[in-house]
Design a protein around this motif. Structure first.
Motif, PDB file in Angstrom:
ATOM      1  N   UNK A 201       0.838  -1.200   0.000  1.00 51.56           N
ATOM      2  CA  UNK A 201       0.000   0.000   0.000  1.00 51.56           C
ATOM      3  C   UNK A 201       0.878   1.256   0.000  1.00 51.56           C
ATOM      4  N   UNK A 202       1.948   1.231   0.780  1.00 55.97           N
ATOM      5  CA  UNK A 202       2.842   2.395   0.847  1.00 55.97           C
ATOM      6  C   UNK A 202       3.451   2.696  -0.517  1.00 55.97           C
ATOM      7  N   UNK A 203       3.867   1.645  -1.208  1.00 56.73           N
ATOM      8  CA  UNK A 203       4.517   1.841  -2.519  1.00 56.73           C
ATOM      9  C   UNK A 203       3.542   2.371  -3.557  1.00 56.73           C
ATOM     10  N   UNK A 204       2.293   1.981  -3.451  1.00 59.13           N
ATOM     11  CA  UNK A 204       1.285   2.371  -4.450  1.00 59.13           C
ATOM     12  C   UNK A 204       0.611   3.716  -4.145  1.00 59.13           C
ATOM     13  N   UNK A 205       0.849   4.230  -2.935  1.00 56.33           N
ATOM     14  CA  UNK A 205       0.134   5.436  -2.498  1.00 56.33           C
ATOM     15  C   UNK A 205       0.620   6.688  -3.241  1.00 56.33           C
ATOM     16  N   UNK A 206      -0.327   7.426  -3.791  1.00 53.98           N
ATOM     17  CA  UNK A 206       0.007   8.701  -4.421  1.00 53.98           C
ATOM     18  C   UNK A 206       0.142   9.761  -3.332  1.00 53.98           C
ATOM     19  N   UNK A 207       1.321  10.362  -3.237  1.00 52.65           N
ATOM     20  CA  UNK A 207       1.555  11.406  -2.226  1.00 52.65           C
ATOM     21  C   UNK A 207       1.869  12.719  -2.951  1.00 52.65           C
ATOM     22  N   UNK A 208       0.952  13.664  -2.808  1.00 50.53           N
ATOM     23  CA  UNK A 208       1.112  14.970  -3.459  1.00 50.53           C
ATOM     24  C   UNK A 208       1.859  15.920  -2.539  1.00 50.53           C
ATOM     25  N   UNK A 209       2.545  16.887  -3.137  1.00 50.49           N
ATOM     26  CA  UNK A 209       3.101  17.993  -2.355  1.00 50.49           C
ATOM     27  C   UNK A 209       2.248  19.230  -2.606  1.00 50.49           C
ATOM     28  N   UNK A 210       1.963  19.993  -1.564  1.00 50.86           N
ATOM     29  CA  UNK A 210       1.239  21.245  -1.732  1.00 50.86           C
ATOM     30  C   UNK A 210       1.859  22.343  -0.899  1.00 50.86           C
ATOM     31  N   UNK A 211       1.810  23.562  -1.423  1.00 54.10           N
ATOM     32  CA  UNK A 211       2.388  24.711  -0.718  1.00 54.10           C
ATOM     33  C   UNK A 211       3.205  25.521  -1.699  1.00 54.10           C
ATOM     34  N   UNK A 212       2.545  26.557  -2.305  1.00 56.36           N
ATOM     35  CA  UNK A 212       3.232  27.454  -3.231  1.00 56.36           C
ATOM     36  C   UNK A 212       3.887  26.735  -4.413  1.00 56.36           C
ATOM     37  N   UNK A 213       3.208  25.691  -4.926  1.00 62.14           N
ATOM     38  CA  UNK A 213       3.680  25.098  -6.182  1.00 62.14           C
ATOM     39  C   UNK A 213       3.284  26.046  -7.311  1.00 62.14           C
ATOM     40  N   UNK A 214       4.249  26.358  -8.156  1.00 65.48           N
ATOM     41  CA  UNK A 214       4.027  27.273  -9.274  1.00 65.48           C
ATOM     42  C   UNK A 214       4.547  26.609 -10.548  1.00 65.48           C
ATOM     43  N   UNK A 215       4.234  27.261 -11.692  1.00 63.86           N
ATOM     44  CA  UNK A 215       4.685  26.696 -12.964  1.00 63.86           C
ATOM     45  C   UNK A 215       6.212  26.580 -13.001  1.00 63.86           C
ATOM     46  N   UNK A 216       6.906  27.471 -12.291  1.00 69.78           N
ATOM     47  CA  UNK A 216       8.367  27.453 -12.392  1.00 69.78           C
ATOM     48  C   UNK A 216       9.072  26.592 -11.347  1.00 69.78           C
ATOM     49  N   UNK A 217       8.330  25.976 -10.432  1.00 70.67           N
ATOM     50  CA  UNK A 217       9.023  25.066  -9.497  1.00 70.67           C
ATOM     51  C   UNK A 217       8.429  23.651  -9.496  1.00 70.67           C
ATOM     52  N   UNK A 218       7.345  23.448 -10.287  1.00 69.62           N
ATOM     53  CA  UNK A 218       6.678  22.139 -10.267  1.00 69.62           C
ATOM     54  C   UNK A 218       7.619  21.030 -10.756  1.00 69.62           C
ATOM     55  N   UNK A 219       8.366  21.312 -11.816  1.00 72.34           N
ATOM     56  CA  UNK A 219       9.175  20.251 -12.423  1.00 72.34           C
ATOM     57  C   UNK A 219      10.183  19.690 -11.431  1.00 72.34           C
ATOM     58  N   UNK A 220      10.859  20.567 -10.684  1.00 71.92           N
ATOM     59  CA  UNK A 220      11.894  20.042  -9.779  1.00 71.92           C
ATOM     60  C   UNK A 220      11.264  19.318  -8.581  1.00 71.92           C
ATOM     61  N   UNK A 221      10.083  19.774  -8.168  1.00 74.66           N
ATOM     62  CA  UNK A 221       9.408  19.067  -7.067  1.00 74.66           C
ATOM     63  C   UNK A 221       8.925  17.694  -7.542  1.00 74.66           C
ATOM     64  N   UNK A 222       8.273  17.658  -8.705  1.00 73.30           N
ATOM     65  CA  UNK A 222       7.695  16.402  -9.186  1.00 73.30           C
ATOM     66  C   UNK A 222       8.771  15.410  -9.641  1.00 73.30           C
ATOM     67  N   UNK A 223       9.997  15.901  -9.800  1.00 73.16           N
ATOM     68  CA  UNK A 223      11.080  14.995 -10.186  1.00 73.16           C
ATOM     69  C   UNK A 223      11.567  14.165  -9.004  1.00 73.16           C
ATOM     70  N   UNK A 224      11.172  14.537  -7.805  1.00 71.23           N
ATOM     71  CA  UNK A 224      11.608  13.791  -6.612  1.00 71.23           C
ATOM     72  C   UNK A 224      10.915  12.416  -6.602  1.00 71.23           C
ATOM     73  N   UNK A 225      11.650  11.376  -6.183  1.00 73.85           N
ATOM     74  CA  UNK A 225      11.111  10.023  -6.334  1.00 73.85           C
ATOM     75  C   UNK A 225       9.824   9.755  -5.561  1.00 73.85           C
ATOM     76  N   UNK A 226       9.596  10.445  -4.464  1.00 73.42           N
ATOM     77  CA  UNK A 226       8.377  10.159  -3.686  1.00 73.42           C
ATOM     78  C   UNK A 226       7.324  11.255  -3.792  1.00 73.42           C
ATOM     79  N   UNK A 227       7.515  12.194  -4.688  1.00 72.36           N
ATOM     80  CA  UNK A 227       6.499  13.236  -4.911  1.00 72.36           C
ATOM     81  C   UNK A 227       5.761  12.883  -6.203  1.00 72.36           C
ATOM     82  N   UNK A 228       4.472  12.582  -6.048  1.00 74.38           N
ATOM     83  CA  UNK A 228       3.707  12.031  -7.178  1.00 74.38           C
ATOM     84  C   UNK A 228       2.784  13.060  -7.819  1.00 74.38           C
TER      85      UNK A 228
END
Ligand code: PGA
Length: 251
Positions: A201-228
């Motif tokens: 369940x842990x491996x399959x769980x979608x975990x989002x990040x929230x808090x001032x995500x913008x068009x110019x920082x989304x790519x580096x955040x979403x590139x992290x292995x546990x940020x889905x």
């Protein structure tokens, strides 16, 4: 493989005219995305028009809160079956604004989470620490408590039908984003902590990040292995920004 997802949280913004323009641009901008990779959580009164507009598109929708009760004399509340009437897929549960401004503690949040799942909605469960808690070094303890109240009430298996959003309170609406590795650290903690109870369940769980995500920082955040993916407030009200953030999932 676990699902990637970007969800817009409109909060208490918008009106019929602005929403129409926003949705038109989002629908036009997101034709390439897979179904259920992108959703908007909107104020209750706009659910019928959002349903109309997004039906038969690849974008899902939902609400930002729901009652823990099924029906009854609860003036001002909205039930899961009412959200079903308007085709909602998602409901945000335990957003920090609900916790801090409307007195929702971990127990109430857990009741709402259970109600959402009982009503066939996918809860987007928000967890996160305040600045004061981070500075005191108790971030993990706070998040563990937030998760454990859910697991104790609903069972770890309930997380196979939920999404978790890590939202550091100090990053919400402040323009202060957590650094990608700082967010990744907490996402790993969340996944490992659930993994001690059920690794699949842990491996399959979608975990989002929230808090001032913008068009110019989304790519580096979403590139992290546990940020889905992300839960997006302010930037979800600007069509070009939201489209750009959603499209980051496919890069
Ligand atoms: P923000 O909000 O993107 O405006 O920081 C995020 C949220 O509250 O979900």
């Amino acid at each position: 493989m676990r699902k990637k997802l970007v969800v817009g949280n409109w909060k208490m913004y918008g009106n019929s005219i602005e929403n129409e323009q926003l949705l038109n641009s989002i629908v036009a901008g997101l034709t390439g995305l897979q179904i259920e990779q992108c959703a908007v959580c909107v104020p209750y009164p706009y659910l019928p028009s959002v349903q109309n507009k997004l039906n038969n598109t690849n974008i899902s929708w939902g609400a930002q809160n729901v009652s823990q009760y099924q029906k009854g004399a609860y003036t001002g509340e909205v039930s899961t079956s009412m959200l079903n009437d308007f085709g909602c897929t998602f409901v945000i549960i335990g957003h920090s604004e609900r916790r801090s401004l409307f007195g929702e503690n971990n127990d109430i949040v857990a009741e709402k989470y259970v109600a959402a799942q009982g009503g066939k909605l996918t809860p987007i469960l928000c967890v996160g620490e305040t600045l004061e808690q981070r500075e005191r070094g108790i971030t993990e303890q706070i998040i563990q408590e937030q998760l454990m109240t859910i697991i104790n009430k609903a069972g770890v298996e309930s997380l196979s039908k939920a999404v978790v959003a890590y939202e550091p309170v100090w990053a919400i609406g402040t323009g202060k984003t957590a650094a990608p590795n700082q967010a990744q650290e907490v996402h790993t903690f969340i996944r490992n902590s659930i993994g001690t109870q059920d690794m699949t369940i842990a491996k399959e769980l979608t975990i989002l990040y929230g808090g001032s995500v913008k068009a110019n920082n989304a790519a580096e955040l979403f590139a992290m292995p546990d940020i889905d993916g992300g839960l997006i407030g302010g930037a979800s009200l600007v069509a070009d920004d939201f489209v750009a953030i959603c499209n980051t999932l496919n890069n």
